[in-house]
Write an enzyme that holds these catalytic residues in place. Structure first.
Site, short mmCIF file in Angstrom:
data_model
loop_
_atom_site.label_atom_id
_atom_site.label_comp_id
_atom_site.label_asym_id
_atom_site.label_seq_id
_atom_site.Cartn_x
_atom_site.Cartn_y
_atom_site.Cartn_z
N HIS A 39 0.86 -1.19 0.00
CA HIS A 39 0.00 0.00 0.00
C HIS A 39 0.89 1.23 0.00
CE1 HIS A 39 1.12 0.10 4.19
NE2 HIS A 39 0.58 -1.10 4.40
N HIS A 42 4.09 1.29 2.08
CA HIS A 42 5.25 0.61 1.48
C HIS A 42 5.85 1.48 0.37
CE1 HIS A 42 2.85 -2.97 2.94
NE2 HIS A 42 4.02 -3.21 3.48
N GLN A 66 6.41 -15.57 12.21
CA GLN A 66 5.98 -14.43 13.03
C GLN A 66 4.48 -14.42 13.27
OE1 GLN A 66 7.58 -11.54 10.00
NE2 GLN A 66 5.84 -10.30 10.63
N GLY A 152 8.59 1.30 8.46
CA GLY A 152 7.59 2.31 8.76
C GLY A 152 7.42 2.52 10.26
N VAL A 181 2.17 6.46 6.99
CA VAL A 181 1.32 7.06 5.94
C VAL A 181 -0.13 6.78 6.30
CG1 VAL A 181 0.75 7.04 3.48
CG2 VAL A 181 3.13 6.78 4.22
O1 PAF Z 1 6.84 -5.32 8.75
C1 PAF Z 1 6.70 -6.36 8.07
O2 PAF Z 1 6.03 -6.38 7.02
C2 PAF Z 1 7.36 -7.66 8.53
O3 PAF Z 1 7.31 -7.78 9.92
C3 PAF Z 1 8.80 -7.82 8.01
C4 PAF Z 1 9.72 -6.74 8.57
C5 PAF Z 1 8.81 -7.77 6.51
C6 PAF Z 1 9.37 -9.18 8.47
O4 PAF Z 1 8.60 -10.24 7.97
#
Ligand code: PAF
Length: 290
Positions: A39, A42, A66, A152, A181
């Site tokens: 989005h 990014h 994660q 971000g 953003v």
């Molecule tokens: O912020 C994210 O999108 C994720 O936590 C990252 C840093 C790409 C790690 O998977």
């Protein structure tokens, strides 16, 4: 733009890109790690990387380690084609799209644990989350070897964890933090916003409203964390469908609670809107340095 999914192919491409131009000095590499579903937030990271670095690499990898067992890994939005179009439009040089098998070969049992800070804020609500983030980002840093990595501000706890990891493990990378953003009405951009119904989307505005109410109070000289928390809580209570996960007034580096924000601090919220967990935060500047 090259789209590369294997680690050795990426390393080879970067060796060439770093050396292009015949300059005796290697060219700088900027890296934007993402989980896709890109989005405008990014896009701002990519723009910052493009502005400051010779070579820009983005990664798209929905990192399984994660996500907790009851979280949204399987339904996390995957929009690879649109993502690559956006990255190409913003003149990214290489997109790295590894598979889970490439990132976590069978038998992999090495993890990065940033103790302390990883158990606070989102780490408290999502046990193991930051171990997964730190491990995958450490691996991505080893693979890409960036000079600068762009993140971000919305993911404030992630920044604290990764900054500490970079410091503790001497990664030769400079973390660049870009402002959150927002949609025109204030909602922080997030890949998870697409889960929200129209009604939930309206309710979600209460997160930023609560942060703004506390920020205004702080700007008018109220430095007691308890008073700021009370304002955040009462603003959120006006939207009873929103379920608070945490409200915090903290030191942005340690994520430990502050009693007073005269020297600056971070206001942070996580809340469930329907089944969607959203986070947002604002940084308060030190009054003494103004
Ligand atoms: O912020 C994210 O999108 C994720 O936590 C990252 C840093 C790409 C790690 O998977």
């Amino acid at each position: 733009m090259q789209i590369i999914s294997d680690i050795s192919g990426l390393r080879a491409a970067l060796r060439t890109l770093r050396a292009v131009g015949g300059s005796p000095l290697p060219r700088s590499v900027g890296f934007v790690p993402t989980m896709g579903a890109l989005h405008a937030g990014h896009r701002s990271l990519v723009l910052a990387a493009r502005q400051g670095c010779n070579v820009v690499v983005a990664s798209i990898f929905v990192n399984p380690t994660q996500f907790g067992p009851n979280e949204d890994f399987s339904r996390y939005p995957r929009t690879l084609e649109q993502d690559c179009q956006m990255l190409e439009d913003e003149r990214v040089d290489v997109v790295f799209t590894p598979t889970a098998d490439a990132m976590y070969p069978a038998g992999a049992s090495t993890f990065v644990d940033v103790e302390g800070v990883s158990e606070r804020l989102d780490g408290a609500s999502r046990p193991g989350h930051f171990r997964g983030v730190a491990t995958v980002v450490a691996k991505l840093f080893h693979i890409v070897q960036p000079d600068f990595a762009f993140f971000g501000q919305k993911d404030a706890a992630q920044i604290a964890v990764l900054r500490k990891m970079v410091r503790d493990l001497d990664f030769p990378v400079e973390m660049v933090i870009c402002p959150t953003v927002r949609e025109p009405d204030g909602l922080a951009m997030s890949s998870r916003n697409r889960y929200l119904s129209a009604e939930e989307r309206r309710q979600a505005l209460s997160l930023f409203r609560a942060l703004q109410a506390a920020q205004t109070l702080a700007d008018h000289g109220e430095h007691r964390a308890a008073a700021l928390l009370k304002t955040m809580r009462s603003t959120l209570e006006a939207e009873p469908a929103v379920r608070v996960d945490y409200l915090a007034v903290i030191n942005p580096d340690t994520l430990l609670p502050l009693e007073n924000v005269a020297a600056g601090g971070l206001l942070a919220i996580a809340a469930y809107v329907g089944g969607t967990r959203l986070i947002d935060n604002v940084l308060l500047c030190s009054k003494t340095s103004l």
